[in-house]
Motif scaffolding. Sequence first.
Motif, PDB file in Angstrom:
ATOM      1  N   GLU A 371       0.825  -1.214   0.000  1.00  0.00           N
ATOM      2  CA  GLU A 371       0.000   0.000   0.000  1.00  0.00           C
ATOM      3  C   GLU A 371       0.855   1.258   0.000  1.00  0.00           C
ATOM      4  N   ASP A 372       2.078   1.141   0.496  1.00  0.00           N
ATOM      5  CA  ASP A 372       2.978   2.304   0.513  1.00  0.00           C
ATOM      6  C   ASP A 372       3.368   2.730  -0.906  1.00  0.00           C
ATOM      7  N   LEU A 373       3.164   1.830  -1.875  1.00  0.00           N
ATOM      8  CA  LEU A 373       3.520   2.150  -3.262  1.00  0.00           C
ATOM      9  C   LEU A 373       2.497   3.063  -3.927  1.00  0.00           C
ATOM     10  N   LEU A 374       1.270   3.066  -3.409  1.00  0.00           N
ATOM     11  CA  LEU A 374       0.214   3.863  -4.033  1.00  0.00           C
ATOM     12  C   LEU A 374       0.492   5.350  -3.880  1.00  0.00           C
ATOM     13  N   LEU A 375       0.179   6.102  -4.918  1.00  0.00           N
ATOM     14  CA  LEU A 375       0.343   7.545  -4.855  1.00  0.00           C
ATOM     15  C   LEU A 375      -0.701   8.134  -3.910  1.00  0.00           C
ATOM     16  N   PRO A 376      -0.343   9.170  -3.164  1.00  0.00           N
ATOM     17  CA  PRO A 376      -1.320   9.770  -2.241  1.00  0.00           C
ATOM     18  C   PRO A 376      -2.483  10.381  -3.014  1.00  0.00           C
ATOM     19  N   ALA A 377      -3.669  10.223  -2.468  1.00  0.00           N
ATOM     20  CA  ALA A 377      -4.850  10.812  -3.110  1.00  0.00           C
ATOM     21  C   ALA A 377      -4.769  12.333  -3.006  1.00  0.00           C
ATOM     22  N   PRO A 378      -5.219  13.034  -4.016  1.00  0.00           N
ATOM     23  CA  PRO A 378      -5.152  14.501  -4.001  1.00  0.00           C
ATOM     24  C   PRO A 378      -6.223  15.106  -3.090  1.00  0.00           C
ATOM     25  N   ASP A 379      -6.049  14.912  -1.767  1.00  0.00           N
ATOM     26  CA  ASP A 379      -7.043  15.420  -0.826  1.00  0.00           C
ATOM     27  C   ASP A 379      -7.093  16.942  -0.800  1.00  0.00           C
ATOM     28  N   ASP A 380      -6.044  17.564  -1.301  1.00  0.00           N
ATOM     29  CA  ASP A 380      -5.995  19.025  -1.270  1.00  0.00           C
ATOM     30  C   ASP A 380      -6.791  19.653  -2.410  1.00  0.00           C
ATOM     31  N   VAL A 381      -7.384  18.834  -3.272  1.00  0.00           N
ATOM     32  CA  VAL A 381      -8.141  19.366  -4.405  1.00  0.00           C
ATOM     33  C   VAL A 381      -9.618  19.432  -4.046  1.00  0.00           C
ATOM     34  N   ASN A 382     -10.172  20.621  -4.051  1.00  0.00           N
ATOM     35  CA  ASN A 382     -11.595  20.830  -3.780  1.00  0.00           C
ATOM     36  C   ASN A 382     -12.346  20.728  -5.109  1.00  0.00           C
ATOM     37  N   VAL A 383     -12.786  19.511  -5.449  1.00  0.00           N
ATOM     38  CA  VAL A 383     -13.401  19.269  -6.742  1.00  0.00           C
ATOM     39  C   VAL A 383     -14.656  20.108  -6.940  1.00  0.00           C
ATOM     40  N   ALA A 384     -15.525  20.123  -5.942  1.00  0.00           N
ATOM     41  CA  ALA A 384     -16.777  20.886  -6.069  1.00  0.00           C
ATOM     42  C   ALA A 384     -16.491  22.375  -6.264  1.00  0.00           C
ATOM     43  N   GLY A 385     -15.525  22.873  -5.490  1.00  0.00           N
ATOM     44  CA  GLY A 385     -15.186  24.291  -5.616  1.00  0.00           C
ATOM     45  C   GLY A 385     -14.593  24.619  -6.978  1.00  0.00           C
ATOM     46  N   LEU A 386     -13.738  23.721  -7.495  1.00  0.00           N
ATOM     47  CA  LEU A 386     -13.138  23.929  -8.816  1.00  0.00           C
ATOM     48  C   LEU A 386     -14.193  23.883  -9.916  1.00  0.00           C
ATOM     49  N   GLN A 387     -15.145  22.966  -9.799  1.00  0.00           N
ATOM     50  CA  GLN A 387     -16.202  22.884 -10.803  1.00  0.00           C
ATOM     51  C   GLN A 387     -17.056  24.151 -10.804  1.00  0.00           C
ATOM     52  N   ALA A 388     -17.344  24.673  -9.619  1.00  0.00           N
ATOM     53  CA  ALA A 388     -18.113  25.911  -9.526  1.00  0.00           C
ATOM     54  C   ALA A 388     -17.330  27.084 -10.120  1.00  0.00           C
ATOM     55  N   PHE A 495      16.922  -3.573 -10.988  1.00  0.00           N
ATOM     56  CA  PHE A 495      15.647  -2.895 -10.722  1.00  0.00           C
ATOM     57  C   PHE A 495      15.891  -1.650  -9.876  1.00  0.00           C
ATOM     58  N   LYS A 496      15.416  -0.513 -10.366  1.00  0.00           N
ATOM     59  CA  LYS A 496      15.478   0.730  -9.591  1.00  0.00           C
ATOM     60  C   LYS A 496      14.036   1.181  -9.360  1.00  0.00           C
ATOM     61  N   TRP A 497      13.563   0.973  -8.124  1.00  0.00           N
ATOM     62  CA  TRP A 497      12.163   1.239  -7.821  1.00  0.00           C
ATOM     63  C   TRP A 497      11.904   2.739  -7.710  1.00  0.00           C
ATOM     64  N   LYS A 498      10.845   3.162  -8.355  1.00  0.00           N
ATOM     65  CA  LYS A 498      10.494   4.585  -8.357  1.00  0.00           C
ATOM     66  C   LYS A 498       9.605   4.956  -7.164  1.00  0.00           C
ATOM     67  N   ARG A 499       9.039   3.941  -6.513  1.00  0.00           N
ATOM     68  CA  ARG A 499       8.177   4.179  -5.359  1.00  0.00           C
ATOM     69  C   ARG A 499       8.571   3.234  -4.215  1.00  0.00           C
ATOM     70  N   GLY A 500       8.387   3.686  -3.021  1.00  0.00           N
ATOM     71  CA  GLY A 500       8.578   2.813  -1.854  1.00  0.00           C
ATOM     72  C   GLY A 500      10.006   2.423  -1.563  1.00  0.00           C
ATOM     73  N   GLY A 501      10.987   3.092  -2.166  1.00  0.00           N
ATOM     74  CA  GLY A 501      12.386   2.790  -1.879  1.00  0.00           C
ATOM     75  C   GLY A 501      12.855   1.538  -2.602  1.00  0.00           C
ATOM     76  N   HIS A 502      14.065   1.097  -2.331  1.00  0.00           N
ATOM     77  CA  HIS A 502      14.660  -0.077  -2.983  1.00  0.00           C
ATOM     78  C   HIS A 502      14.251  -1.347  -2.232  1.00  0.00           C
TER      79      HIS A 502
END
Length: 503
Positions: A371-388, A495-502
């Motif tokens: 799960e540490d490999l997953l990119l963080p969700a963009p919680d800082d994006v206010n979708v409703a506000g941006l749509q308005a 292998f050079k891992w781009k996420r979660g370290g080596h």
Amino acid sequence: MSPTLRSAVDVAAGGRTRAVIYCRISQDRTGAGLGVDRQRIDCEALAKRNGWDVVEVYVDNDISAFSGKKRPAYRQMLAALDEGAATVVIVWHTDRLTRSIVELEEYIDLSDRRGIATHTVQAGTIDLATPSGRMTARILGAVARQESEHKGHRVARARQQKAMAGEWAGGIRPFGWGVPTGEMKKKVDRKTGEEVEVPELDMTKIVPEEAEALRHWTDEILSGGSIRSLVKWCADKGITTTRGNPVSHTDMRDMLLRPRNAGIAVYKGEEVGRGQWEAIVEETKYRAVAAILKDPSRKTTPGATPKWLGSLLYRCGRGDCPHFVYVTQSGGRSYPSYRCQSPHGGGRRAETVDQYVEDTVIERLERDDAEDLLLPAPDDVNVAGLQAEAEQIRRRMKNLGGLFGAGQLELEPFTEGMDTARGQLEGVTQQLARAATRDPLAGLVGAPDVRKAWKALGLDRQRAVLRSLVEVTLRTPRPGRMPDGGYFDYDAVMFKWKRGGHS
């Protein structure tokens, strides 16, 4: 020699007057509803009454004489007349012949040189051999052209008003919408010009199967899929365009980039508000797909579809070589091998490398800390506000257009205001796209059976995961037998891992 005298000479010589018929239909012109057959029948009746022999009938379907498009049958007729094939031209109405001043002058010149008489079913004889006849033809041509221009303006204005109101403006049925209402309507067939009855469609209602396909395409692109793979998917499923043609690369891209998918109305390429039809995909997803497909740095693979996991993704590790590898059977090998794009030699068996990379990736995704490999969700994006905010910007652009059109705003402030609004809208769109782009690893991390989930992905999706997760480099292998008894040097696959370290 005048047309009348030419006809008299033909008859005096014991022959009959030779005539040709020209028919043309376009959906918005006088006589279009008659179709080619009715026009021809009326023209043939006129020839029969006058005792003329019809030697040829020329037909152009659904081509406007005003638009400037080439009319092949018309050009063939002029060439035949210039060679003396006939001395009379019969048309249903003068506007069937031409609505272009340039074309009319060409026709007048030909008629004068070859002694051609022009007869119409609706407007009688047009004697182009006399000054008064030529003047009449030019006046009729000018009137017809003015009618065409006026008609075009009315049609454009009506479409603009419908677009601004979020209504369906007509045209080819868009993929995803058009549910039969149970009523029938009359339509002019583009090929024959005849009126036919077709089902009335409600363009505000979605077609479930097509809507589901659009949602699938959108999610695939957001997960790293390619347009090429979606075109193949359509071919495999038997899905066609609304005209019944196979879905091409261009068709797929155009359908994915339609603002209509998200319920957005457009006029001349500009978003003008919300449509009165059901949206098929969320606006955030549409914005994300548009951002992905329009990204100038987006790389597409020309030529054949990649058939190997690491083609042009694995790096060559020989010395300081900066190139990527691709699969080839050259160099006397009897099996596919990864070789560098540069000519410094070497090669690794493709099937073995891909299987090792696949096993390594799956093993990494099966770990407890995957799960540490997953990119963080963009919680800082206010979708409703941006749509308005986006809606406010589009409303401001619409108001600016209205003021400029009414003469209440000069060109310079109008242009500045629109440029500012477009820049703001682009920024909002990028933020919305960031909120909707899906991590390629989603669906794999946490899956009950990671290997099964991986195998279920198409090759383009697997390559997207690889691109996002790890960089693979094929270093120069050690010669001879390896400690495991085989000859493949697994340690030379780095292998050079781009996420979660080596790992």
